[in-house]
Design a protein around this motif. Structure first.
Motif: not given
Length: 379
Positions: A260-261, A265-273, A371-379
């Motif tokens: 899904g990530v 097209g989201l960064p792979y770091a979102v998986v860790g979040v 802010a952290y969650l938003f920037l994780a999705v849209s760095p």
């Protein structure tokens, strides 16, 4: 109400749900699940989270604070570490930063999400959330030290290219993390245990007023008869079963999360979040429920204790696992995340030092998490 809560702590659903979730884990482990199966596993995961919170509260009521919050924090973190190591072993090079991303997500969720929600709930109930500045300050200092040693220094070391530790540096970080974690637990549970007890136990007048109000509304469960030793041991076992189910089912749905990530097209770091959000759900619910009972110190014990355990146990575990894991192990944070970490530490210190907080402080921490969650999705 209190009698009903503790008369029979092993209610039917709290026994059945962890077992069902564990069975779902057995049948789903290592398989490519269809959409319906993923939904069922996610439902089992949610039920296991609620069951884990119930059994953690039973154990906490038996052993008292701060041991109760320590039991939940350590249990969740040990299984979380096992999940991270499993994903590192199975994922190849794309997971080289998974440990960093998950641990940092855990720090941000606990220090901003759990703390912010707890302060918000506590302040909504009593206008001002009161806690012990000595204990919470010591915990925050430990979190800050561990985070900088393990997640910031690798970005600036020069022994290896990239945000990596050399073998000797990783061994030092692992030893220092484990030593700090052990020292914190000793201070929290033995030498200065009173620093981590709810403040209302030290204020006779406030306690009497709260007891009278609770008796009038039927909400007094703090002075209910503790569960028997046998019931507490059974709850401890079921707590471990529920947590294994939570983390195992999170692992089972992780391929779907990764797909899904990637599709979005989201960064792979979102998986860790997402993994950190799932794994920390039991502690979040337990902390909010404690804050509703005007036990904000217990909530802070859960939040900072989880952050300390997450770093203090994960870094030694991956240092040991690196013996057989191939590929790079990226631990150093990027500049954006270092700024968020520094801001979190500064704001947390300003929140903790007075020993009391209002809605504003809770809101500030929640905005930092957003802010952290938003920037994780849209760095």
């Amino acid at each position: 109400m209190s009698t009903a809560t503790h008369r029979s702590p092993l209610t039917d659903w709290t026994v059945v749900v962890p077992v069902v979730a564990l069975v779902a884990l057995v049948f789903s482990w290592g398989r490519d699940l269809p959409t319906l199966a993923v939904a069922l596993v996610a439902l089992c995961l949610a039920g296991a989270v609620l069951a884990a919170v119930h059994h953690a509260e039973v154990v906490a009521h038996r052993v008292g604070e701060p041991f109760g919050s320590l039991v939940l924090a350590v249990a969740v973190t040990v299984i979380e570490v096992a999940l991270i190591v499993t994903l590192l072993a199975d994922g190849g090079d794309k997971t080289s930063s998974l440990a960093r991303d998950t641990v940092f997500a855990a720090v941000m969720i606990t220090c901003n999400g759990i703390v912010g929600l707890s302060l918000l709930v506590g302040a909504l109930r009593n206008r001002v959330a009161v806690f012990n500045a000595e204990g919470s300050g010591a915990a925050l200092a430990t979190v800050a030290t561990l985070a900088v040693l393990s997640l910031v220094l690798p970005t600036f070391t020069t022994s290896k290219p990239g945000p990596e530790f050399s073998t000797a540096q990783l061994a030092f970080a692992a030893t220092a993390s484990l030593a700090l974690y052990g020292l914190f637990v000793a201070v929290q549970t033995v030498r200065h245990r009173d620093y981590f007890l709810p403040v209302d136990t030290k204020r006779i007048r406030k306690e009497a007023a709260q007891a009278a109000a609770a008796a009038a509304t039927g909400e007094d469960d703090e002075h209910a008869e503790p569960p028997t030793g046998r019931a507490a041991l059974i709850s401890l076992g079921l707590l471990l079963v529920a947590l294994v189910a939570v983390v195992g089912n999170a692992k089972a749905v992780s391929p779907t999360i990764e797909r899904g990530v990637a599709d979005l097209g989201l960064p792979y770091a979102v998986v860790g979040v997402i993994i950190a959000l799932l794994v920390l759900a039991p502690e979040t619910l337990a902390a909010v429920r404690a804050a509703r009972r005007d036990r904000v110190q217990t909530s802070l014990n859960l939040a900072y204790g989880s952050a300390i355990a997450s770093i203090g146990l994960t870094i030694p575990a991956i240092a040991l696992a690196s013996v057989w894991l191939s590929g790079p192990l990226l631990l150093g944070l990027e500049p954006l995340h270092m700024v968020l970490l520094a801001l979190t530490i500064v704001v947390s210190a300003l929140t903790i030092v007075p020993g009391r907080a209002t809605l504003l402080q809770g809101g500030v921490h929640l905005v930092l998490l957003a802010a952290y969650l938003f920037l994780a999705v849209s760095p």
